[in-house]
Design a protein around this motif. Structure first.
Motif, PDB file in Angstrom:
ATOM      1  N   GLY A 158      78.229 116.181 -72.760  1.00  0.00           N
ATOM      2  CA  GLY A 158      78.524 117.264 -73.685  1.00  0.00           C
ATOM      3  C   GLY A 158      78.875 118.544 -72.967  1.00  0.00           C
ATOM      4  O   GLY A 158      78.578 118.722 -71.783  1.00  0.00           O
ATOM      5  N   ILE A 159      79.554 119.431 -73.688  1.00  0.00           N
ATOM      6  CA  ILE A 159      79.825 120.776 -73.188  1.00  0.00           C
ATOM      7  C   ILE A 159      79.362 121.774 -74.237  1.00  0.00           C
ATOM      8  O   ILE A 159      79.283 121.453 -75.426  1.00  0.00           O
ATOM      9  N   TYR A 160      79.056 122.982 -73.784  1.00  0.00           N
ATOM     10  CA  TYR A 160      78.544 124.019 -74.670  1.00  0.00           C
ATOM     11  C   TYR A 160      79.356 125.287 -74.456  1.00  0.00           C
ATOM     12  O   TYR A 160      79.015 126.129 -73.634  1.00  0.00           O
ATOM     13  N   PRO A 161      80.481 125.433 -75.167  1.00  0.00           N
ATOM     14  CA  PRO A 161      81.277 126.674 -75.076  1.00  0.00           C
ATOM     15  C   PRO A 161      80.642 127.764 -75.926  1.00  0.00           C
ATOM     16  O   PRO A 161      80.798 127.797 -77.140  1.00  0.00           O
ATOM     17  N   LYS A 162      79.962 128.695 -75.281  1.00  0.00           N
ATOM     18  CA  LYS A 162      79.166 129.669 -76.020  1.00  0.00           C
ATOM     19  C   LYS A 162      80.016 130.772 -76.625  1.00  0.00           C
ATOM     20  O   LYS A 162      79.851 131.123 -77.789  1.00  0.00           O
ATOM     21  N   SER A 163      80.907 131.345 -75.829  1.00  0.00           N
ATOM     22  CA  SER A 163      81.666 132.510 -76.311  1.00  0.00           C
ATOM     23  C   SER A 163      83.138 132.348 -75.974  1.00  0.00           C
ATOM     24  O   SER A 163      83.543 132.547 -74.823  1.00  0.00           O
ATOM     25  N   ILE A 164      83.926 131.940 -76.958  1.00  0.00           N
ATOM     26  CA  ILE A 164      85.379 131.847 -76.827  1.00  0.00           C
ATOM     27  C   ILE A 164      85.971 132.630 -77.997  1.00  0.00           C
ATOM     28  O   ILE A 164      85.696 132.332 -79.152  1.00  0.00           O
ATOM     29  N   ALA A 165      86.770 133.621 -77.693  1.00  0.00           N
ATOM     30  CA  ALA A 165      87.277 134.509 -78.738  1.00  0.00           C
ATOM     31  C   ALA A 165      88.794 134.360 -78.864  1.00  0.00           C
ATOM     32  O   ALA A 165      89.504 134.295 -77.871  1.00  0.00           O
ATOM     33  N   SER A 166      89.314 134.340 -80.132  1.00  0.00           N
ATOM     34  CA  SER A 166      88.520 134.431 -81.347  1.00  0.00           C
ATOM     35  C   SER A 166      88.522 133.086 -82.108  1.00  0.00           C
ATOM     36  O   SER A 166      87.724 132.869 -82.991  1.00  0.00           O
ATOM     37  N   SER A 167      89.460 132.210 -81.776  1.00  0.00           N
ATOM     38  CA  SER A 167      89.488 130.876 -82.356  1.00  0.00           C
ATOM     39  C   SER A 167      89.994 129.916 -81.290  1.00  0.00           C
ATOM     40  O   SER A 167      90.773 130.303 -80.413  1.00  0.00           O
ATOM     41  N   TYR A 168      89.543 128.658 -81.373  1.00  0.00           N
ATOM     42  CA  TYR A 168      89.935 127.717 -80.331  1.00  0.00           C
ATOM     43  C   TYR A 168      89.873 126.285 -80.843  1.00  0.00           C
ATOM     44  O   TYR A 168      89.208 125.986 -81.835  1.00  0.00           O
ATOM     45  N   ARG A 169      90.615 125.433 -80.144  1.00  0.00           N
ATOM     46  CA  ARG A 169      90.579 123.985 -80.344  1.00  0.00           C
ATOM     47  C   ARG A 169      90.378 123.324 -78.996  1.00  0.00           C
ATOM     48  O   ARG A 169      90.935 123.782 -77.987  1.00  0.00           O
ATOM     49  N   ILE A 170      89.621 122.236 -78.974  1.00  0.00           N
ATOM     50  CA  ILE A 170      89.274 121.566 -77.717  1.00  0.00           C
ATOM     51  C   ILE A 170      89.682 120.093 -77.793  1.00  0.00           C
ATOM     52  O   ILE A 170      89.425 119.410 -78.792  1.00  0.00           O
ATOM     53  N   TRP A 171      90.348 119.635 -76.724  1.00  0.00           N
ATOM     54  CA  TRP A 171      90.613 118.213 -76.515  1.00  0.00           C
ATOM     55  C   TRP A 171      89.910 117.771 -75.235  1.00  0.00           C
ATOM     56  O   TRP A 171      89.949 118.495 -74.223  1.00  0.00           O
ATOM     57  N   ILE A 172      89.288 116.621 -75.275  1.00  0.00           N
ATOM     58  CA  ILE A 172      88.672 116.034 -74.080  1.00  0.00           C
ATOM     59  C   ILE A 172      89.188 114.607 -73.953  1.00  0.00           C
ATOM     60  O   ILE A 172      89.044 113.800 -74.879  1.00  0.00           O
ATOM     61  N   ASN A 173      89.828 114.345 -72.819  1.00  0.00           N
ATOM     62  CA  ASN A 173      90.406 113.020 -72.555  1.00  0.00           C
ATOM     63  C   ASN A 173      91.356 112.594 -73.678  1.00  0.00           C
ATOM     64  O   ASN A 173      91.358 111.434 -74.118  1.00  0.00           O
ATOM     65  N   GLY A 174      92.142 113.550 -74.151  1.00  0.00           N
ATOM     66  CA  GLY A 174      93.147 113.259 -75.160  1.00  0.00           C
ATOM     67  C   GLY A 174      92.651 113.206 -76.577  1.00  0.00           C
ATOM     68  O   GLY A 174      93.438 113.031 -77.501  1.00  0.00           O
ATOM     69  N   SER A 175      91.336 113.366 -76.795  1.00  0.00           N
ATOM     70  CA  SER A 175      90.769 113.281 -78.138  1.00  0.00           C
ATOM     71  C   SER A 175      90.377 114.672 -78.622  1.00  0.00           C
ATOM     72  O   SER A 175      89.732 115.434 -77.900  1.00  0.00           O
ATOM     73  N   HIS A 176      90.783 115.015 -79.854  1.00  0.00           N
ATOM     74  CA  HIS A 176      90.456 116.323 -80.416  1.00  0.00           C
ATOM     75  C   HIS A 176      88.979 116.359 -80.783  1.00  0.00           C
ATOM     76  O   HIS A 176      88.485 115.518 -81.524  1.00  0.00           O
ATOM     77  N   LYS A 177      88.262 117.368 -80.257  1.00  0.00           N
ATOM     78  CA  LYS A 177      86.817 117.450 -80.443  1.00  0.00           C
ATOM     79  C   LYS A 177      86.396 118.631 -81.306  1.00  0.00           C
ATOM     80  O   LYS A 177      85.230 118.991 -81.319  1.00  0.00           O
ATOM     81  N   GLY A 178      87.312 119.238 -82.004  1.00  0.00           N
ATOM     82  CA  GLY A 178      86.941 120.322 -82.897  1.00  0.00           C
ATOM     83  C   GLY A 178      87.226 121.681 -82.293  1.00  0.00           C
ATOM     84  O   GLY A 178      88.039 121.838 -81.392  1.00  0.00           O
ATOM     85  N   GLY A 179      86.523 122.678 -82.793  1.00  0.00           N
ATOM     86  CA  GLY A 179      86.729 124.038 -82.318  1.00  0.00           C
ATOM     87  C   GLY A 179      86.117 125.026 -83.285  1.00  0.00           C
ATOM     88  O   GLY A 179      85.167 124.713 -84.007  1.00  0.00           O
ATOM     89  N   ASN A 180      86.656 126.225 -83.296  1.00  0.00           N
ATOM     90  CA  ASN A 180      86.169 127.300 -84.151  1.00  0.00           C
ATOM     91  C   ASN A 180      87.354 128.009 -84.785  1.00  0.00           C
ATOM     92  O   ASN A 180      88.299 128.390 -84.085  1.00  0.00           O
TER      93      ASN A 180
END
Length: 738
Positions: A158-180
């Protein structure tokens, strides 16, 4: 709650007591400048570590050139995590996904290496030479190498992105893992969302790719400005739960104590200090619950982001206002009557602006608010507490000690939100210490007999602590001086290393023209060339000029890289020029037992219709380097082809085209992973077995700078064992008529 407004002055302050007050003020001021020294996150600018050069069992705790290697977990224990800090790939004004990175690298923009964590406003756009603006969007990318021993059990990570401003999307190994929130490329397309989330994924052996798309059109902060923690799913879950629990615990204390002091006030209206301190506890409690782990947004997911930010800024202003009024109420004889009126008017004005304006406006004035409003309030409170301690008001020394802790953590938050420290939001801890001192004074009111003993003991302890702080301060100063001397020594060592590398580069770059001159001279001496002796003597002279120019270029390498070197541009017919240039190096190839092949455009009139604007000597320097590399990597009996191709523009173009020069060999070839590296400073491919000359990796870097100055591009296409094909193109224009 201690009410000290009627406490008499015991005696006038002595010189010693005045020095104590000055020492307290000096400590507060020094804390502003000393706290940044604890921010030791510095990253090397050197190239990333190659997987083949890392020994098994080693873990690296910093990303280099967008890559991070884990051959063993860097921390022991199941509830610890590593920080994905270091150099990430950064693509400004580009929202790239996994499919984009799987496509041809030539279609991707060149990444910029940036330090994470940190707001992207600290980055400099390498092409524009100016800071990255607050508003915009970008893609961050990091490749994490996991040894098979770490993924043997196929446990979830797992990863814990605490503070990313102001909106983001995350992919890990080609798979979309959500965001804010919702990432957008303009203000209308973005929906901000900012509270910590835990993200889990199934790892794979070898490279694991993390891609984060970020957009910010809503506030001052932008980018990944706090560390992203990485570890097992158990560790990440534990960290998140533990921090939320700690925050809820602290916030609970603040709310309970705030309500307690409010009840004290409602039962005894004379205790106005109780009302103010209760509001102070509630203000910091509200601020704490919307920051850090953002428990409020976790418990109330429907709370609009805009109002969460407004709550944060309003609670800060409310904290400063209640603190100012509380200090004035507690020590009226030491206070100035105008201070609460002016400070209250300014803080209320700030609160009105926060309510009236959107976050994208008022957040940009946070730094001015911190240092122009909050710092004066803090210094004023320090002065009041210090003066009251000198005058020996009842409970004032305890209050001063508690407020000193509050001051240190308040300064930490000011420096943290101003971008000078990479710590965290810690004001709640300082207020907790301050609250405890107030509780001590409250209990002291019911035990007057014990108060004097405790006060004298506290004064003695404070004196001892002041002496200890002075000793620690001087020790720290000595350590800081030693660190500066060490850094100066390291800079001198780096300069000496650069000088040695430059000398090595000179020997590498001058070998090719010297060899040519020796070959022509030997041919003349041995009478191999008779009828064309003047022609080859002229070539020796031309190579001597090239040799002289190479010496100058190597000495002025820094000017070349910073676009300050002198170029002598002239209009040249491409076919005529490159034909003469190819013939120069044909004899050199034959002497090495390598077959040569020259390919020129067949169209007879092309040379009359097109020109290239070039520095003839520097372009010959590029070709000489490419031919030299081809000879070094091609065995005897192989073939080196020198090819010129003219690409004319389409019908809808503006009349420009390009001349493409290719040096193709049948040598050892180059690993595709090295294609980008070999054009960087000191980057080089694997040398063939038994090679007489091993380059330093500077030649292709010089070629790249020269071609870029001509507004061209240089690249390589190669596979191991299949030879290499180095090409560069130059812009080509039509000849002007008349």
């Amino acid at each position: 709650m201690s009410i000290n407004s009627n406490n008499p002055v015991v005696e006038q302050p002595s010189n010693f007591e005045k020095r104590v007050l000055r020492a307290l003020l000096v400590l507060a001021v020094l804390a502003i400048f000393l706290l940044p020294a604890f921010n030791a996150n510095a990253f090397s600018d050197e190239a990333g570590i190659q997987a083949s050069s890392v020994e098994p069992g080693t873990a690296f705790n910093e990303a280099k050139r967008g890559e991070m290697f884990f051959f063993a977990w860097p921390y022991e224990g199941k509830r610890t995590a590593a920080a994905l800090d270091g150099e990430w790939e950064f693509y400004w004004n580009a929202l790239l996904g996994p499919d984009d990175f799987r496509s041809s690298a030539a279609t991707l923009p060149e990444p910029q290496m940036v330090s994470v964590p940190g707001p992207w406003t600290d980055y400099m756009l390498k092409d524009a030479g100016e800071p990255v603006p607050h508003e915009g969007y970008a893609t961050f990318r990091l490749r994490v190498y996991l040894d098979e021993t770490l993924t043997r059990d196929r446990q979830t990570l797992g990863i814990y992105p605490k503070s990313i401003a102001s909106s983001y999307r995350i992919w890990i190994n080609g798979s979309h893992k959500g965001g804010n929130g919702i990432v957008g490329n303009d203000r209308s397309g973005e929906e901000p969302g900012s509270f910590p989330k835990t993200i889990y994924f199934e790892p794979q052996v070898g490279w694991n790719e993390i891609i984060i798309q970020i957009s910010n059109f809503s506030q001052r902060n932008a980018g990944i400005w706090q560390s992203i923690e990485f570890g097992t799913a158990e560790a990440i879950s534990w960290i998140r739960v533990a921090r939320v629990a700690a925050q809820v615990f602290i916030v609970g204390i603040f709310f309970v104590m705030g309500l307690y002091y409010l009840f004290v006030y409602f039962n005894r209206r004379q205790e106005l200090s109780a009302l103010l301190f209760g509001l102070l506890c509630l203000s910091v409690g509200v601020r704490t619950i919307v920051l850090g782990e953002s428990t409020a947004l976790f418990l109330l997911p429907g709370l609009p982001w805009e109002w969460a930010v407004k709550t944060e800024y309003l609670s800060i202003s409310m904290t400063a206002l209640t603190l100012l009024l509380f200090v004035h109420r507690e020590y009226p004889q030491e206070s100035f009557s105008w201070a609460p009126r002016i400070g209250g008017a300014v803080l209320l004005g700030c609160m009105i602006l926060v309510l009236a304006l959107p976050a994208r406006v008022y957040t940009h004035y946070l730094t001015a608010f911190i240092w122009g409003v909050l710092l004066p309030v803090l210094l004023y409170a320090i002065y009041i507490y210090g003066l009251s301690a000198i005058r020996r008001r009842k409970g004032s020394l305890t209050n001063a000690v508690g407020f000193l802790f509050f001051t240190v953590f308040a300064l930490n938050d000011m420096l943290f939100y101003s971008g000078f420290l990479a710590t965290d939001d810690l004001l709640s801890i300082g207020l907790f210490a301050f609250l405890l001192t107030q509780a001590l004074n409250l209990s002291a009111r019911f035990s007057r007999a014990m108060l004097e003993t405790e006060r004298l003991t506290a004064e003695l302890q404070e004196t001892n602590r002041s002496l200890e702080r002075t000793v620690e301060e001087r020790t720290f100063s000595l350590r800081e001086s030693n660190d500066k001397l060490q850094k100066a020594y390291e800079r001198m060592a780096e300069m000496e290393q650069f000088r040695l590398r430059l000398l090595s580069n000179i020997s590498h770059e001058l070998k090719t023209p010297i060899t040519s001159i020796k070959g022509f001279a030997k041919a003349l001496r041995d009478a191999v060339i008779t009828s064309e002796a003047p022609k080859y003597a002229n070539r020796i002279y031309e190579r001597s000029l090239l040799l002289e120019r190479l010496i100058y270029d190597l000495i002025e390498l820094t000017k070349l890289e910073t676009k300050q070197a002198q170029f002598h541009m002239m209009e040249t017919s491409p076919i005529t020029y490159f034909k003469e240039l190819f013939v120069k190096y044909e004899w050199e190839l034959l002497e090495k037992g390598i077959h040569s092949q020259i390919v020129l455009p067949q169209e007879q009139n092309a040379d009359k219709r097109y020109i290239v604007l070039i520095d003839r000597i520097r372009i010959e320097q590029v070709l000489a380097n490419l031919v030299s590399n081809a000879i070094r990597h091609t065995p005897s009996g192989g073939t080196v082809s020198l090819v010129l191709r003219l690409e004319e523009p389409g019908e809808a173009a503006d009349g420009s085209g390009c001349a493409i020069v290719t040096v193709k060999d049948t040598g050892t070839g180059i690993d595709p992973q090295m294609h980008r590296v070999i054009f960087e400073r000191f980057g080089q491919a694997v040398q063939p077995p038994g090679a007489e000359h091993r380059g330093t990796g500077l030649g292709l870097a010089i070629c790249k700078e020269i071609v870029h100055y001509h507004e061209g591009k240089i690249w390589v296409e190669s596979e191991p064992g299949a030879g290499s094909e180095f090409s560069f193109y130059l812009p080509m224009d039509s000849k002007r008529k008349g």
